[in-house]
Design a protein around this motif. Structure first.
Motif, PDB file in Angstrom:
ATOM      1  N   GLN A  35      26.583  52.940  47.527  1.00 48.14           N
ATOM      2  CA  GLN A  35      27.038  52.866  46.144  1.00 48.14           C
ATOM      3  C   GLN A  35      28.176  53.872  46.059  1.00 48.14           C
ATOM      4  N   ASN A  36      29.403  53.372  45.891  1.00 45.15           N
ATOM      5  CA  ASN A  36      30.601  54.201  46.060  1.00 45.15           C
ATOM      6  C   ASN A  36      30.540  54.829  47.445  1.00 45.15           C
ATOM      7  N   ASN A  37      30.550  56.146  47.591  1.00 42.69           N
ATOM      8  CA  ASN A  37      30.483  56.695  48.941  1.00 42.69           C
ATOM      9  C   ASN A  37      29.133  57.318  49.252  1.00 42.69           C
ATOM     10  N   GLY A  38      28.119  57.027  48.423  1.00 49.54           N
ATOM     11  CA  GLY A  38      26.779  57.526  48.670  1.00 49.54           C
ATOM     12  C   GLY A  38      25.873  56.456  49.241  1.00 49.54           C
ATOM     13  N   VAL A  39      24.930  56.857  50.079  1.00 47.96           N
ATOM     14  CA  VAL A  39      23.994  55.919  50.698  1.00 47.96           C
ATOM     15  C   VAL A  39      22.829  55.645  49.751  1.00 47.96           C
ATOM     16  N   VAL A  40      22.589  54.358  49.461  1.00 47.33           N
ATOM     17  CA  VAL A  40      21.466  53.953  48.616  1.00 47.33           C
ATOM     18  C   VAL A  40      20.236  53.642  49.464  1.00 47.33           C
ATOM     19  N   ASP A  41      20.465  52.945  50.572  1.00 45.74           N
ATOM     20  CA  ASP A  41      19.356  52.542  51.434  1.00 45.74           C
ATOM     21  C   ASP A  41      19.840  52.464  52.864  1.00 45.74           C
ATOM     22  N   ASP A  42      19.217  53.183  53.744  1.00 49.17           N
ATOM     23  CA  ASP A  42      19.506  53.070  55.181  1.00 49.17           C
ATOM     24  C   ASP A  42      18.222  53.067  55.974  1.00 49.17           C
ATOM     25  N   SER A  43      17.147  52.576  55.349  1.00 45.35           N
ATOM     26  CA  SER A  43      15.834  52.653  55.968  1.00 45.35           C
ATOM     27  C   SER A  43      15.708  51.795  57.227  1.00 45.35           C
ATOM     28  N   GLN A  44      16.551  50.776  57.377  1.00 41.70           N
ATOM     29  CA  GLN A  44      16.462  49.919  58.557  1.00 41.70           C
ATOM     30  C   GLN A  44      17.614  50.163  59.538  1.00 41.70           C
ATOM     31  N   LEU A  45      18.329  51.224  59.348  1.00 43.01           N
ATOM     32  CA  LEU A  45      19.416  51.570  60.270  1.00 43.01           C
ATOM     33  C   LEU A  45      18.851  52.385  61.429  1.00 43.01           C
ATOM     34  N   PRO A  46      19.009  51.911  62.674  1.00 46.48           N
ATOM     35  CA  PRO A  46      18.531  52.684  63.838  1.00 46.48           C
ATOM     36  C   PRO A  46      19.410  53.920  64.036  1.00 46.48           C
ATOM     37  N   LYS A  47      19.012  54.997  63.427  1.00 48.97           N
ATOM     38  CA  LYS A  47      19.896  56.157  63.292  1.00 48.97           C
ATOM     39  C   LYS A  47      20.140  56.891  64.615  1.00 48.97           C
ATOM     40  N   ASP A  48      19.343  56.568  65.640  1.00 49.29           N
ATOM     41  CA  ASP A  48      19.597  57.206  66.923  1.00 49.29           C
ATOM     42  C   ASP A  48      20.846  56.631  67.592  1.00 49.29           C
ATOM     43  N   ARG A  49      21.283  55.444  67.139  1.00 54.85           N
ATOM     44  CA  ARG A  49      22.449  54.840  67.791  1.00 54.85           C
ATOM     45  C   ARG A  49      23.477  54.287  66.815  1.00 54.85           C
ATOM     46  N   PHE A  50      23.059  54.013  65.601  1.00 55.56           N
ATOM     47  CA  PHE A  50      23.948  53.442  64.594  1.00 55.56           C
ATOM     48  C   PHE A  50      24.330  54.527  63.582  1.00 55.56           C
ATOM     49  N   SER A  51      25.586  54.472  63.157  1.00 55.59           N
ATOM     50  CA  SER A  51      26.032  55.342  62.072  1.00 55.59           C
ATOM     51  C   SER A  51      27.033  54.575  61.224  1.00 55.59           C
ATOM     52  N   ALA A  52      27.108  54.929  59.966  1.00 52.70           N
ATOM     53  CA  ALA A  52      28.057  54.272  59.068  1.00 52.70           C
ATOM     54  C   ALA A  52      28.554  55.281  58.061  1.00 52.70           C
ATOM     55  N   GLU A  53      29.780  55.090  57.658  1.00 52.74           N
ATOM     56  CA  GLU A  53      30.335  55.952  56.626  1.00 52.74           C
ATOM     57  C   GLU A  53      31.239  55.139  55.708  1.00 52.74           C
ATOM     58  N   ARG A  54      31.383  55.637  54.522  1.00 48.96           N
ATOM     59  CA  ARG A  54      32.268  55.004  53.544  1.00 48.96           C
ATOM     60  C   ARG A  54      33.024  56.125  52.841  1.00 48.96           C
ATOM     61  N   LEU A  55      34.068  56.558  53.473  1.00 48.89           N
ATOM     62  CA  LEU A  55      34.856  57.662  52.939  1.00 48.89           C
ATOM     63  C   LEU A  55      35.648  57.189  51.731  1.00 48.89           C
ATOM     64  N   LYS A  56      35.716  58.023  50.722  1.00 55.47           N
ATOM     65  CA  LYS A  56      36.499  57.754  49.502  1.00 55.47           C
ATOM     66  C   LYS A  56      35.983  56.527  48.753  1.00 55.47           C
ATOM     67  N   GLY A  57      34.805  56.045  49.111  1.00 52.64           N
ATOM     68  CA  GLY A  57      34.200  54.963  48.363  1.00 52.64           C
ATOM     69  C   GLY A  57      34.915  53.632  48.458  1.00 52.64           C
ATOM     70  N   VAL A  58      35.727  53.456  49.497  1.00 53.58           N
ATOM     71  CA  VAL A  58      36.453  52.180  49.633  1.00 53.58           C
ATOM     72  C   VAL A  58      36.019  51.506  50.930  1.00 53.58           C
ATOM     73  N   ASP A  59      36.827  51.651  51.990  1.00 57.48           N
ATOM     74  CA  ASP A  59      36.475  50.953  53.208  1.00 57.48           C
ATOM     75  C   ASP A  59      35.395  51.712  53.976  1.00 57.48           C
ATOM     76  N   SER A  60      34.823  50.999  54.949  1.00 55.80           N
ATOM     77  CA  SER A  60      33.665  51.531  55.651  1.00 55.80           C
ATOM     78  C   SER A  60      33.751  51.225  57.140  1.00 55.80           C
ATOM     79  N   THR A  61      33.119  52.080  57.926  1.00 57.71           N
ATOM     80  CA  THR A  61      33.047  51.882  59.366  1.00 57.71           C
ATOM     81  C   THR A  61      31.599  51.946  59.813  1.00 57.71           C
TER      82      THR A  61
END
Lengths: 115, 113
Positions: A50-76
């Motif tokens: 939601q914008n640049n904050g994480v609402v739900d990442d409960s199913q993200l395998p955090k040992d290998r997956f990462s995601a970011e949304r800087l400035k609340g626009v595009d994401s990687t």
């Protein structure tokens, strides 16, 4: 209006390598989602912003997956190191509305093959 | 726990005949229900949604769906199917509290001429 843009469309890597996917949502859309769609299955939510904050990442395998949304626009979305079972289509979606009442607009996806 | 089920992997129908794709759900709280369609090598496209109000919802391309609270169902229907309706259809459920926007496993629709 321009749709959700994703790149690359296709990526082939060997296991233990890393990969990154990029998503640019529709302008003005506050909510952004990353889904993993394995062949023959429905999309599985990995992370919701939601914008640049994480609402739900409960199913993200955090040992290998990462995601970011800087400035609340595009994401990687990054995978490091990749495993064979990560072969899938990674779908990015965005929604104008907050909460869960608005329809999602999907990009065409990034197809990952891990050898 | 929240879940959505599409009991049929594939639905076959002749062109011109009615098309029904089934969806049932389980949520705590008020459900928000959606249908999406996916064509080969493409992203998902929104068809229709139920948030509140009239139980019969009309959407894109002549599709409609009926929300049935007692049966916890949200079946997708089209009175007269076209060959171009052949695609993968997904039901999705969310709620009015923060949580997963969850998709079913999908139903492949095949419309034969």
């Amino acid at each position: 209006e321009a749709g959700v843009a994703q790149s690359p469309r296709y990526k082939i890597i060997e296991k233990r390598q890393s990969v990154a996917f990029w998503c640019n949502p529709i302008s003005g859309h506050a909510t952004l989602y990353w889904y993993q769609q394995i062949l023959g299955q429905g999309p599985k939510l990995l992370i919701q912003f939601q914008n640049n904050g994480v609402v739900d990442d409960s199913q993200l395998p955090k040992d290998r997956f990462s995601a970011e949304r800087l400035k609340g626009v595009d994401s990687t979305l990054k995978i490091q190191p990749a495993k064979l079972e990560d072969s899938a289509v990674y779908l990015c979606a965005s929604s104008l509305l907050t909460g869960n009442t608005g329809e999602l607009f999907f990009g065409e996806g990034s197809r990952l093959t891990v050898l | 726990a929240q879940s959505v089920a599409q009991p049929e992997d594939q639905v076959n129908v002749a062109e011109g005949n009615p098309l029904t794709v089934k969806c049932t759900y389980s949520v705590s709280g008020n459900p928000y229900l959606f249908w999406y369609v996916q064509y080969p090598n493409r992203g998902l496209q929104f068809l229709l949604k139920y948030i509140t109000g009239d139980n019969l919802v009309k959407g894109s391309y002549g599709f409609e769906a009926e929300f049935n609270k007692s049966q916890t169902s949200f079946h997708l229907k089209k009175p007269s199917a076209l060959v171009s309706d052949s695609a993968l259809y997904f039901c999705a459920v969310a709620t009015d509290s923060w949580g997963k926007f969850q998709f079913g496993a999908g139903t492949q629709v095949v419309v034969t001429p």
